[in-house]
Design a protein around this motif. Structure first.
Motif, PDB file in Angstrom:
ATOM      1  N   VAL A 369      24.245 134.839 -44.024  1.00  0.00           N
ATOM      2  CA  VAL A 369      24.403 134.563 -42.599  1.00  0.00           C
ATOM      3  C   VAL A 369      23.909 135.784 -41.824  1.00  0.00           C
ATOM      4  O   VAL A 369      23.803 136.891 -42.363  1.00  0.00           O
ATOM      5  CB  VAL A 369      25.864 134.250 -42.211  1.00  0.00           C
ATOM      6  N   ALA A 370      23.615 135.570 -40.538  1.00  0.00           N
ATOM      7  CA  ALA A 370      23.108 136.640 -39.686  1.00  0.00           C
ATOM      8  C   ALA A 370      24.052 136.861 -38.515  1.00  0.00           C
ATOM      9  O   ALA A 370      24.624 135.912 -37.960  1.00  0.00           O
ATOM     10  CB  ALA A 370      21.714 136.280 -39.168  1.00  0.00           C
ATOM     11  N   HIS A 371      24.213 138.125 -38.148  1.00  0.00           N
ATOM     12  CA  HIS A 371      25.008 138.499 -36.972  1.00  0.00           C
ATOM     13  C   HIS A 371      24.365 139.742 -36.371  1.00  0.00           C
ATOM     14  O   HIS A 371      24.188 140.742 -37.050  1.00  0.00           O
ATOM     15  CB  HIS A 371      26.458 138.786 -37.367  1.00  0.00           C
ATOM     16  N   LYS A 372      23.985 139.640 -35.098  1.00  0.00           N
ATOM     17  CA  LYS A 372      23.229 140.709 -34.440  1.00  0.00           C
ATOM     18  C   LYS A 372      21.968 140.971 -35.265  1.00  0.00           C
ATOM     19  O   LYS A 372      21.238 140.048 -35.601  1.00  0.00           O
ATOM     20  CB  LYS A 372      24.084 141.961 -34.256  1.00  0.00           C
ATOM     21  N   ASP A 373      21.703 142.231 -35.623  1.00  0.00           N
ATOM     22  CA  ASP A 373      20.515 142.534 -36.425  1.00  0.00           C
ATOM     23  C   ASP A 373      20.893 142.793 -37.882  1.00  0.00           C
ATOM     24  O   ASP A 373      20.213 143.543 -38.583  1.00  0.00           O
ATOM     25  CB  ASP A 373      19.744 143.735 -35.854  1.00  0.00           C
ATOM     26  N   ASN A 374      21.969 142.141 -38.331  1.00  0.00           N
ATOM     27  CA  ASN A 374      22.442 142.288 -39.710  1.00  0.00           C
ATOM     28  C   ASN A 374      22.308 140.981 -40.483  1.00  0.00           C
ATOM     29  O   ASN A 374      22.557 139.899 -39.941  1.00  0.00           O
ATOM     30  CB  ASN A 374      23.912 142.720 -39.731  1.00  0.00           C
ATOM     31  N   LEU A 375      21.925 141.099 -41.745  1.00  0.00           N
ATOM     32  CA  LEU A 375      21.973 139.986 -42.692  1.00  0.00           C
ATOM     33  C   LEU A 375      23.107 140.251 -43.672  1.00  0.00           C
ATOM     34  O   LEU A 375      23.163 141.322 -44.286  1.00  0.00           O
ATOM     35  CB  LEU A 375      20.647 139.869 -43.457  1.00  0.00           C
ATOM     36  N   TYR A 376      24.018 139.293 -43.806  1.00  0.00           N
ATOM     37  CA  TYR A 376      25.130 139.416 -44.748  1.00  0.00           C
ATOM     38  C   TYR A 376      24.855 138.505 -45.935  1.00  0.00           C
ATOM     39  O   TYR A 376      24.808 137.281 -45.788  1.00  0.00           O
ATOM     40  CB  TYR A 376      26.447 139.036 -44.075  1.00  0.00           C
ATOM     41  N   VAL A 377      24.653 139.107 -47.091  1.00  0.00           N
ATOM     42  CA  VAL A 377      24.363 138.359 -48.309  1.00  0.00           C
ATOM     43  C   VAL A 377      25.640 138.279 -49.136  1.00  0.00           C
ATOM     44  O   VAL A 377      26.182 139.298 -49.569  1.00  0.00           O
ATOM     45  CB  VAL A 377      23.241 139.037 -49.131  1.00  0.00           C
ATOM     46  N   MET A 378      26.127 137.045 -49.318  1.00  0.00           N
ATOM     47  CA  MET A 378      27.327 136.815 -50.117  1.00  0.00           C
ATOM     48  C   MET A 378      26.914 136.495 -51.537  1.00  0.00           C
ATOM     49  O   MET A 378      26.029 135.674 -51.755  1.00  0.00           O
ATOM     50  CB  MET A 378      28.135 135.665 -49.521  1.00  0.00           C
ATOM     51  N   ARG A 379      27.543 137.137 -52.481  1.00  0.00           N
ATOM     52  CA  ARG A 379      27.175 136.949 -53.882  1.00  0.00           C
ATOM     53  C   ARG A 379      28.444 136.873 -54.716  1.00  0.00           C
ATOM     54  O   ARG A 379      29.530 137.215 -54.256  1.00  0.00           O
ATOM     55  CB  ARG A 379      26.275 138.086 -54.363  1.00  0.00           C
ATOM     56  N   ASN A 380      28.278 136.416 -55.957  1.00  0.00           N
ATOM     57  CA  ASN A 380      29.432 136.315 -56.832  1.00  0.00           C
ATOM     58  C   ASN A 380      29.938 137.692 -57.214  1.00  0.00           C
ATOM     59  O   ASN A 380      29.199 138.684 -57.201  1.00  0.00           O
ATOM     60  CB  ASN A 380      29.064 135.543 -58.103  1.00  0.00           C
ATOM     61  N   GLY A 381      31.213 137.739 -57.580  1.00  0.00           N
ATOM     62  CA  GLY A 381      31.792 138.996 -58.017  1.00  0.00           C
ATOM     63  C   GLY A 381      31.390 139.342 -59.436  1.00  0.00           C
ATOM     64  O   GLY A 381      30.597 138.636 -60.072  1.00  0.00           O
ATOM     65  N   PRO A 382      31.930 140.428 -59.978  1.00  0.00           N
ATOM     66  CA  PRO A 382      31.600 140.828 -61.352  1.00  0.00           C
ATOM     67  C   PRO A 382      32.078 139.789 -62.355  1.00  0.00           C
ATOM     68  O   PRO A 382      32.834 138.879 -62.029  1.00  0.00           O
ATOM     69  CB  PRO A 382      32.347 142.163 -61.523  1.00  0.00           C
ATOM     70  N   CYS A 383      31.630 139.954 -63.601  1.00  0.00           N
ATOM     71  CA  CYS A 383      31.879 138.934 -64.629  1.00  0.00           C
ATOM     72  C   CYS A 383      33.354 138.606 -64.798  1.00  0.00           C
ATOM     73  O   CYS A 383      33.716 137.451 -65.007  1.00  0.00           O
ATOM     74  CB  CYS A 383      31.315 139.410 -65.971  1.00  0.00           C
ATOM     75  N   ASP A 384      34.236 139.596 -64.656  1.00  0.00           N
ATOM     76  CA  ASP A 384      35.653 139.346 -64.901  1.00  0.00           C
ATOM     77  C   ASP A 384      36.348 138.756 -63.678  1.00  0.00           C
ATOM     78  O   ASP A 384      37.527 138.447 -63.715  1.00  0.00           O
ATOM     79  CB  ASP A 384      36.362 140.644 -65.324  1.00  0.00           C
ATOM     80  N   ASP A 385      35.643 138.605 -62.574  1.00  0.00           N
ATOM     81  CA  ASP A 385      36.228 138.022 -61.371  1.00  0.00           C
ATOM     82  C   ASP A 385      35.155 137.246 -60.633  1.00  0.00           C
ATOM     83  O   ASP A 385      34.886 137.473 -59.452  1.00  0.00           O
ATOM     84  CB  ASP A 385      36.803 139.119 -60.484  1.00  0.00           C
ATOM     85  N   PHE A 386      34.544 136.286 -61.308  1.00  0.00           N
ATOM     86  CA  PHE A 386      33.334 135.626 -60.836  1.00  0.00           C
ATOM     87  C   PHE A 386      33.549 134.845 -59.539  1.00  0.00           C
ATOM     88  O   PHE A 386      32.642 134.724 -58.724  1.00  0.00           O
ATOM     89  CB  PHE A 386      32.808 134.690 -61.927  1.00  0.00           C
ATOM     90  N   LEU A 387      34.774 134.306 -59.336  1.00  0.00           N
ATOM     91  CA  LEU A 387      35.003 133.444 -58.170  1.00  0.00           C
ATOM     92  C   LEU A 387      35.143 134.222 -56.867  1.00  0.00           C
ATOM     93  O   LEU A 387      35.021 133.652 -55.792  1.00  0.00           O
ATOM     94  CB  LEU A 387      36.240 132.579 -58.393  1.00  0.00           C
ATOM     95  N   LEU A 388      35.398 135.511 -56.950  1.00  0.00           N
ATOM     96  CA  LEU A 388      35.464 136.302 -55.730  1.00  0.00           C
ATOM     97  C   LEU A 388      34.059 136.571 -55.209  1.00  0.00           C
ATOM     98  O   LEU A 388      33.104 136.688 -55.975  1.00  0.00           O
ATOM     99  CB  LEU A 388      36.178 137.625 -55.982  1.00  0.00           C
ATOM    100  N   CYS A 389      33.925 136.667 -53.900  1.00  0.00           N
ATOM    101  CA  CYS A 389      32.629 136.944 -53.281  1.00  0.00           C
ATOM    102  C   CYS A 389      32.576 138.378 -52.790  1.00  0.00           C
ATOM    103  O   CYS A 389      33.503 138.870 -52.147  1.00  0.00           O
ATOM    104  CB  CYS A 389      32.386 136.000 -52.111  1.00  0.00           C
ATOM    105  N   VAL A 390      31.481 139.028 -53.080  1.00  0.00           N
ATOM    106  CA  VAL A 390      31.212 140.368 -52.587  1.00  0.00           C
ATOM    107  C   VAL A 390      30.099 140.235 -51.550  1.00  0.00           C
ATOM    108  O   VAL A 390      29.196 139.418 -51.707  1.00  0.00           O
ATOM    109  CB  VAL A 390      30.779 141.302 -53.731  1.00  0.00           C
TER     110      VAL A 390
END
Length: 499
Positions: A369-390
């Motif tokens: 998603v975009a806000h102002k002049d920033n792009l926020y890239v949501m990705r999966n968490g590390p292997c032991d906590d895959f469902l969390l988003c970083v």
């Protein structure tokens, strides 16, 4: 102080304007004097971009032959901003620069400068933009600022007392954006209609989801492209069932009339595509057909109802992650081994340009998603906590990546879809709908509402909904079933009229 400007040449031979010291001059140069300072600029560029200069040099008066002109109603800061914008920069402006830039575009009539000001409207400058644009009669900027304020009305309400009552009344007359969602649904039949095949909106007062409209029985949102353009909902592609036979008809919902219509589908049949609406056009990005990923890109011009091919994606990809920031189109393409490339599509060149690469171990981009002049890239968490988003934030102005603090998502669901409105970002799962306040390097939970209790992939977007559109909904419209839209010319006007 004397400030000089000169024309420089791009590699393709097209002139641009930039501020450079020196007294370089060409036969097409014009010296513009403002408050004792002078700018040497290309007359052709001014005529191409400024209504004032175009009228001046086409008037037949003696000014047409002059090599020097004096501007009385434009400030130095505003004219410098104009030159930077015509040089294809996208500067972030201070309050003083904004006021002078609005004064400049009002006097010189510069659409490119007005568009740039619209692109940088935010919560810090929207009131200044609105009041100043209304004062100088820059109506497009004034209206865009008013819409932004309307979407943030609750947060800005205490500050509106500084505006004249007439301007506040105009804001309150506008429709706010509503958070809208639809799940993946296959086509149904008139006899066996699925009552779950609905488009829903979030009633923020009661914090619950309500039905906006039913999908036409022949519409599929399974593996389809879904986008909003000019406050109309478009659905392209999708499949009938597990055979992945593509629905060849496109569908359009107009909330103002509460009606559905059909349009031609893409020239290249595709599913799992990404559909993006931008500046009067729909963009169909990548997707799949016959189990094969596609790189082809098509653009649909609403003005004439035609599809046409554009420069393909840098690589074949389905479910392309995309966002529009500062009026620019960006996509994420996963390279593997934790690397995600971000490309920009430059519309005037029909070209994809690599902007940056994000590399994170055991990760791939899920959403952006975009806000102002920033792009926020949501990705999966590390292997032991895959469902969390970083979340990682890329600033377009500085070209720098910043890892956001904390992780987002929990057992209730993760951020697989998100929509930005003002300084808020909405995301949902079957259990909960969450509104976050976007801060510099952290998203803070603002409020929670009921979840979107449906099964399947979820598409979310914003629409401005008239009160009539959110009254009791009609039965699912029965659009023509026997129309062979694959036979209609792809480069022709609308294929089917509104019912």
């Amino acid at each position: 102080m004397t400030i000089h400007s000169r024309a420089v040449m791009e590699s393709n031979g097209c002139p641009r304007v930039s501020q450079q010291p020196g007294h370089w001059k060409t036969p097409d140069s014009l010296r513009v004097n403002i408050d004792g300072s002078s700018f040497l600029v290309d007359k052709t560029i001014l005529c191409e971009n400024c209504e004032y200069f175009r009228a001046l040099f086409q008037s037949g008066m003696r000014e047409c032959e002059q090599e020097e002109t004096q501007l009385q109603c434009v400030g130095i800061m505003g004219f410098l901003v104009l030159l930077r914008v015509l040089d294809r920069e996208q500067p972030v402006l201070s309050s003083d620069q904004i006021v002078e830039a609005i004064q400049c575009t009002a006097f010189l009539q510069v659409p490119a400068l007005t568009e740039h000001l619209i692109n940088i409207i935010n919560s810090e400058n929207c009131l200044l933009m609105y009041h100043t644009a209304a004062t100088y009669g820059v109506w497009k900027l004034s209206h865009s600022s008013a819409l932004f304020i309307r979407d943030m009305y609750a947060d800005l309400k205490e500050d509106l007392h500084a505006l004249p009552n007439k301007l506040v009344d105009y804001i309150e007359s506008l429709l706010p954006s509503s958070y809208v969602a639809v799940c993946s649904h296959s086509p149904s039949t008139e006899l066996l209609q699925d009552l779950q095949r609905t488009v829903c909106y979030l009633d923020e007062e009661h914090r619950e989801w309500k039905v906006l409209t039913h999908l036409p029985v022949s519409t599929s949102t399974t593996m389809a492209g879904v986008a909003v353009l000019d406050n109309k909902l478009y659905i392209i592609g999708g499949v009938h069932d597990v055979s992945k036979k593509v629905v060849e008809t496109g569908f359009c919902y107009n909330p103002a009339a509460n009606t559905w219509s059909t349009i031609c589908g893409c020239q290249h049949l595709r599913y799992n595509l990404t559909l993006l609406g931008h500046e009067g056009c729909l963009y169909a990005l990548g997707g799949e057909y016959n189990m094969k990923a596609l790189s082809s890109v098509e653009r649909y011009k609403v003005s004439n109802g035609s599809w046409g091919f554009l420069s393909p994606l840098p690589c074949p990809a389905a479910l392309v992650v995309s966002a529009v920031a500062m009026n620019r189109i960006f996509v994420c393409l996963w390279k593997g081994k934790g690397a995600t490339d971000i490309h920009e599509y430059v519309t005037e060149r029909d070209q994809w340009l690599l902007v940056t690469t994000l590399t994170r171990e055991h990760s791939y981009g899920l959403y952006m998603v975009a806000h102002k002049d920033n792009l926020y890239v949501m990705r999966n968490g590390p292997c032991d906590d895959f469902l969390l988003c970083v979340i990682d934030c890329y600033n377009l102005s500085s070209g720098q990546w910043t890892a956001m603090r904390g992780q987002y998502g929990n057992s209730k669901g993760s951020l697989l879809t998100a929509v930005v409105r003002g300084d808020s970002v909405f995301t949902l799962s079957r259990q909960v709908t969450t509104e976050y306040t976007i801060e510099d390097y952290q998203w803070r939970v603002k409020r929670e509402s009921k979840g979107f209790g449906r099964i399947g992939s979820i598409y979310t977007f914003l629409m401005r909904l008239p009160k009539a559109a959110v009254s009791p909904v009609r039965k699912s419209p029965n659009l023509p079933q026997n129309q062979n839209l694959r036979d209609c010319p792809r480069l022709s006007p609308q294929c089917s009229d509104i019912l």
